[in-house]
Design a protein around this motif. Structure first.
Motif, PDB file in Angstrom:
ATOM      1  N   UNK A 110       0.485  -1.202   0.010  1.00  0.00           N
ATOM      2  CA  UNK A 110      -0.165  -0.431   0.047  1.00  0.00           C
ATOM      3  C   UNK A 110       0.885   1.437  -0.406  1.00  0.00           C
ATOM      4  N   UNK A 111       0.317   2.122  -1.015  1.00  0.00           N
ATOM      5  CA  UNK A 111       1.562   3.470  -0.774  1.00  0.00           C
ATOM      6  C   UNK A 111       0.861   4.446   0.326  1.00  0.00           C
ATOM      7  N   UNK A 112       2.218   4.819   0.889  1.00  0.00           N
ATOM      8  CA  UNK A 112       1.733   5.798   2.119  1.00  0.00           C
ATOM      9  C   UNK A 112       2.199   5.077   3.122  1.00  0.00           C
ATOM     10  N   UNK A 113       2.428   2.834   3.066  1.00  0.00           N
ATOM     11  CA  UNK A 113       2.384   2.927   4.334  1.00  0.00           C
ATOM     12  C   UNK A 113       3.432   3.305   5.188  1.00  0.00           C
ATOM     13  N   UNK A 114       3.707   3.944   5.814  1.00  0.00           N
ATOM     14  CA  UNK A 114       5.456   3.499   6.579  1.00  0.00           C
ATOM     15  C   UNK A 114       5.808   3.404   7.673  1.00  0.00           C
ATOM     16  N   UNK A 115       3.970   4.071   8.411  1.00  0.00           N
ATOM     17  CA  UNK A 115       4.363   2.967   9.714  1.00  0.00           C
ATOM     18  C   UNK A 115       4.464   1.518  10.123  1.00  0.00           C
ATOM     19  N   UNK A 116       5.291   0.678  10.540  1.00  0.00           N
ATOM     20  CA  UNK A 116       5.940  -0.665  10.282  1.00  0.00           C
ATOM     21  C   UNK A 116       4.552  -1.160  11.148  1.00  0.00           C
ATOM     22  N   UNK A 117       4.248  -0.515  12.320  1.00  0.00           N
ATOM     23  CA  UNK A 117       3.263  -1.532  13.568  1.00  0.00           C
ATOM     24  C   UNK A 117       2.301  -2.061  12.861  1.00  0.00           C
ATOM     25  N   UNK A 118       1.413  -0.133  11.698  1.00  0.00           N
ATOM     26  CA  UNK A 118       0.485  -0.427  10.988  1.00  0.00           C
ATOM     27  C   UNK A 118       0.692  -1.182  10.113  1.00  0.00           C
ATOM     28  N   UNK A 119       1.554  -1.648   9.375  1.00  0.00           N
ATOM     29  CA  UNK A 119       1.466  -2.567   8.083  1.00  0.00           C
ATOM     30  C   UNK A 119       1.663  -4.007   8.854  1.00  0.00           C
ATOM     31  N   UNK A 120       2.445  -4.599   9.691  1.00  0.00           N
ATOM     32  CA  UNK A 120       1.929  -5.512  10.605  1.00  0.00           C
ATOM     33  C   UNK A 120       0.310  -5.791  11.184  1.00  0.00           C
TER      34      UNK A 120
ATOM     35  N   UNK B  18       8.145  -9.588  13.627  1.00  0.00           N
ATOM     36  CA  UNK B  18       7.528 -10.609  12.494  1.00  0.00           C
ATOM     37  C   UNK B  18       8.359 -10.188  10.691  1.00  0.00           C
ATOM     38  N   UNK B  19       8.803  -8.447  11.778  1.00  0.00           N
ATOM     39  CA  UNK B  19       8.698  -7.358  10.615  1.00  0.00           C
ATOM     40  C   UNK B  19      10.513  -7.463  10.403  1.00  0.00           C
ATOM     41  N   UNK B  20      11.516  -7.821  10.828  1.00  0.00           N
ATOM     42  CA  UNK B  20      12.563  -7.803  10.928  1.00  0.00           C
ATOM     43  C   UNK B  20      13.368  -9.421  11.542  1.00  0.00           C
ATOM     44  N   UNK B  21      14.061  -9.695  10.399  1.00  0.00           N
ATOM     45  CA  UNK B  21      15.329  -9.153   9.309  1.00  0.00           C
ATOM     46  C   UNK B  21      14.561  -9.379   8.327  1.00  0.00           C
ATOM     47  N   UNK B  22      15.216  -8.017   7.504  1.00  0.00           N
ATOM     48  CA  UNK B  22      15.292  -7.997   5.714  1.00  0.00           C
ATOM     49  C   UNK B  22      16.296  -9.102   5.770  1.00  0.00           C
ATOM     50  N   UNK B  23      16.704  -9.029   3.912  1.00  0.00           N
ATOM     51  CA  UNK B  23      17.005  -9.420   3.205  1.00  0.00           C
ATOM     52  C   UNK B  23      17.739  -8.486   2.296  1.00  0.00           C
ATOM     53  N   UNK B  24      19.595  -8.659   2.186  1.00  0.00           N
ATOM     54  CA  UNK B  24      19.683  -8.540   0.747  1.00  0.00           C
ATOM     55  C   UNK B  24      20.098  -8.213  -0.486  1.00  0.00           C
ATOM     56  N   UNK B  25      19.962  -8.541  -1.018  1.00  0.00           N
ATOM     57  CA  UNK B  25      20.129  -9.262  -2.872  1.00  0.00           C
ATOM     58  C   UNK B  25      20.884 -11.149  -2.241  1.00  0.00           C
ATOM     59  N   UNK B  26      22.186 -10.414  -1.337  1.00  0.00           N
ATOM     60  CA  UNK B  26      22.971 -11.810  -1.752  1.00  0.00           C
ATOM     61  C   UNK B  26      22.988 -12.537  -0.699  1.00  0.00           C
ATOM     62  N   UNK B  27      20.880 -12.536   0.093  1.00  0.00           N
ATOM     63  CA  UNK B  27      20.332 -13.095   1.300  1.00  0.00           C
ATOM     64  C   UNK B  27      21.022 -13.383   2.819  1.00  0.00           C
ATOM     65  N   UNK B  28      21.787 -12.269   2.685  1.00  0.00           N
ATOM     66  CA  UNK B  28      22.053 -12.286   4.433  1.00  0.00           C
ATOM     67  C   UNK B  28      21.076 -10.916   4.445  1.00  0.00           C
ATOM     68  N   UNK B  29      20.732 -11.591   5.664  1.00  0.00           N
ATOM     69  CA  UNK B  29      20.707 -10.985   7.069  1.00  0.00           C
ATOM     70  C   UNK B  29      20.401  -9.790   7.019  1.00  0.00           C
ATOM     71  N   UNK B  30      19.745  -8.396   7.458  1.00  0.00           N
ATOM     72  CA  UNK B  30      19.808  -7.213   7.879  1.00  0.00           C
ATOM     73  C   UNK B  30      18.546  -6.609   8.984  1.00  0.00           C
ATOM     74  N   UNK B  31      19.415  -6.195   9.765  1.00  0.00           N
ATOM     75  CA  UNK B  31      17.946  -5.672  10.898  1.00  0.00           C
ATOM     76  C   UNK B  31      18.349  -4.841  11.414  1.00  0.00           C
ATOM     77  N   UNK B  32      18.019  -4.272  11.851  1.00  0.00           N
ATOM     78  CA  UNK B  32      17.524  -2.211  12.734  1.00  0.00           C
ATOM     79  C   UNK B  32      18.671  -1.659  13.320  1.00  0.00           C
ATOM     80  N   UNK B  33      19.183  -1.254  13.240  1.00  0.00           N
ATOM     81  CA  UNK B  33      19.952  -0.370  14.014  1.00  0.00           C
ATOM     82  C   UNK B  33      19.858   0.219  15.149  1.00  0.00           C
TER      83      UNK B  33
END
Length: 561
Positions: free
Chosen positions: A475-485, A545-560
């Motif tokens: 959805x466009x404009x859905x920037x709040x991750x809690x609302x998205x989840x 549920x929202x993290x980790x996210x994934x890079x193209x190479x499969x690496x897991x990325x966590x929030x700073x």
């Protein structure tokens, strides 16, 4: 210089076809990878004949085995070629002579050194090669330091002395020893290696020795063995001490006896080298309803490194130099620390759907940028099946594109679940520990080309689930991750804000039995193109549920932090 002989009874049409092919080949330019050595020889047999100072003995073995012609035709092979000194040493060590070699003996030597795919050293990993030899066994490779030099060692038996010789029908690697296939069963290997005397005795007392001493077609085992040193450090300096601690029935042969369960928990019902273990977070064992978890921490592979109720329980490292030992019915690994069955909580599984065993063996296609797509026929994938009006051209593997895409590991599978095509798709999951999981389907939105499908678990409805609709964008404009989840959305890729790459919550799964599960997708409406599936996420319902996210190479990325 190459000499071509034209058979007299060829038709003029065949000659014209040959001429067209030769002209076409002459007009092509080939710029080989930098790690490939180029030779004018057209095939493996020819190269061996033309280098008698190095390979006359091996060439003779090819003649005895009647495989010289086979390796003189065009194809895609990898051949590990022992030099003359290696062959002579092998014959002498085994009390053999070249004249005394039977055709079958010679064929076995050739088969064990031959793979039906072209694999340069750039495709080697520290572990097993992606496909088995023609003998039906896997080879392992790894870098070793010897006399001030670093070598690539094959099966802990031979060093590669010249690599990546590119021939007309494949790649040749020269080695300094003849490779020998395993001759002992898992039970025999452990018994003969005295550092495992306590573990071997436990196998005998529980009845597992007899099982691991059998060789049956298609029956493989993996053992995570504990050495005497490992057991002694845990307080068990003899088999009797181990039995006194674990055997609760007085009969270790009883499958419900705790010693029997301890042993069976160290046995996996499949052949899994280290390279296979790290592809999944959990693996079934021979102990009913029990799994071991695997975690990769840098280069260290850990067994049962888990967090329970907020407390970290350190895992047992797999000792790489004492692991990946092939036996006739499987593979043996050694672990550094003692471990037993423990209370198992659900663990998250982030699964790249394209990571299929059959695809991993297609080394010229799997995750190779710019490689051609591959279309599967029904029955070619052991962990997937499908139904519909047309079933043989509707499941397509897409390798990484040369232009930038955001699929994890660059690849995805296009499932033709669409109007007048596939009606239903069944996917076997990795092992899931018994428990409750939220299921996220990660896909590339297709707009009007997408499909709406009902998702089920083991042919049962998922209570309160929503339909998967790959026509939907994030959805466009859905920037709040809690609302998205809360609304069942997430962005699973780390490198793009595009609305095209979508993680969609389907519902909460109640997995009743630890093991592989079946997720099915049944078309409901829409779609001329099906859906492009990237990943499936099975995340325990009480975890982030929202993290980790994934890079193209499969690496897991966590929030700073």
């Amino acid at each position: 210089m190459k000499t071509f002989k034209i058979i007299a009874n060829w038709s003029s049409g065949a000659l014209w076809a040959m001429l067209v092919i030769c002209i076409g080949m002459a007009g092509c330019e080939f710029d080989p990878p930098s790690n490939i050595n180029i030779t004018d020889d057209t095939n493996i047999s020819g190269y061996l004949r033309q280098n008698p100072d190095e390979f006359s003995s091996l060439s003779h073995i090819l003649e005895i085995s009647n495989t010289e012609g086979f390796l003189g035709t065009y194809g895609t092979y990898t051949f590990f070629a022992p030099d003359n000194e290696a062959v002579e040493g092998y014959l002498q060590e085994n009390g053999l002579s070249m004249d005394g070699l039977t055709e079958e003996d010679a064929k076995d030597i050739v088969r064990y050194h031959l793979l039906t795919d072209t694999i340069s050293t750039a495709g080697f990993t520290d572990g097993k090669l992606p496909i088995a030899t023609e003998y039906g066994k896997y080879l392992i490779t790894g870098a070793e330091y010897e006399d001030g030099e670093t070598f690539i060692r094959v099966n802990r038996q031979a060093n590669i002395t010249e690599s990546n010789v590119k021939l007309g029908n494949g790649i040749l690697h020269e080695i300094d020893n003849v490779l020998s296939p395993p001759t002992k069963t898992m039970a025999q290997w452990l018994e003969e290696n005295q550092q495992y005397s306590i573990f071997s005795q436990a196998l005998k007392e529980t009845g597992w020795y007899d099982i691991l001493n059998q060789e049956e077609e298609g029956q493989w085992y993996t053992v995570l063995a504990e050495s005497d040193e490992t057991l002694a450090e845990a307080g068990y300096e003899s088999y009797q001490a181990l039995e006194d601690r674990y055997s609760n029935t007085g009969d270790p042969t009883n499958p419900s006896d705790s010693l029997n369960l301890f042993v069976s928990y160290h046995i996996l019902p499949d052949i899994k080298y280290i390279a296979d273990l790290v592809t999944a977070t959990a693996h079934e064992t021979e102990a009913p309803q029990e799994v071991v978890t695997i975690k990769l921490n840098g280069t260290e592979v850990l067994v049962n490194d888990d967090v329970f109720f907020g407390v970290h329980e350190p895992g047992s490292p797999i000792i790489r130099e004492a692991s990946d030992f092939s036996v006739t019915n499987g593979v043996v690994h050694s672990v550094e620390d003692h471990f037993g069955i423990k209370l198992r909580a659900p663990v998250p599984v982030y699964w790249d759907v394209a990571d299929q065993a059959e695809l991993r063996q297609m080394t010229t296609v799997f995750r190779v940028p710019g490689a051609p797509k591959y279309t599967f026929k029904l029955g070619e994938l052991s962990k997937m099946s499908w139904e519909g009006n047309y079933v043989d051209n509707e499941v397509v593997y897409n390798p990484p594109a040369l232009n930038e895409q955001y699929f994890v590991n660059g690849d995805f599978i296009d499932f033709g679940v669409a109007s007048n095509r596939l009606t239903k798709l069944h996917i076997t999951t990795p092992v899931l520990v018994k428990g409750r999981y939220k299921l996220w389907v990660c896909y590339r939105a297709r707009g009007s080309y997408g499909t709406q499908a009902k998702v089920t678990l083991n042919d049962e409805d998922i209570p309160g689930s929503r339909l998967l609709d790959t026509r939907e964008y994030f959805p466009a404009g859905l920037d709040d991750v809690d609302e998205a989840e809360a609304r069942g959305w997430k962005k699973y890729t780390a490198l793009t804000n595009s609305r095209n790459w979508v993680g969609r919550l389907i519902g909460t799964l109640d997995v009743q039995t630890t093991g592989e599960q079946t997720i099915s997708f049944e078309r409901v409406a829409g779609g001329t193109d099906g859906f492009w599936m990237d990943m499936l996420h099975f995340i325990p319902d009480d975890m982030e549920q929202q993290w980790p996210k994934f890079n193209i190479d499969g690496e897991m990325v966590y929030p700073e932090d």
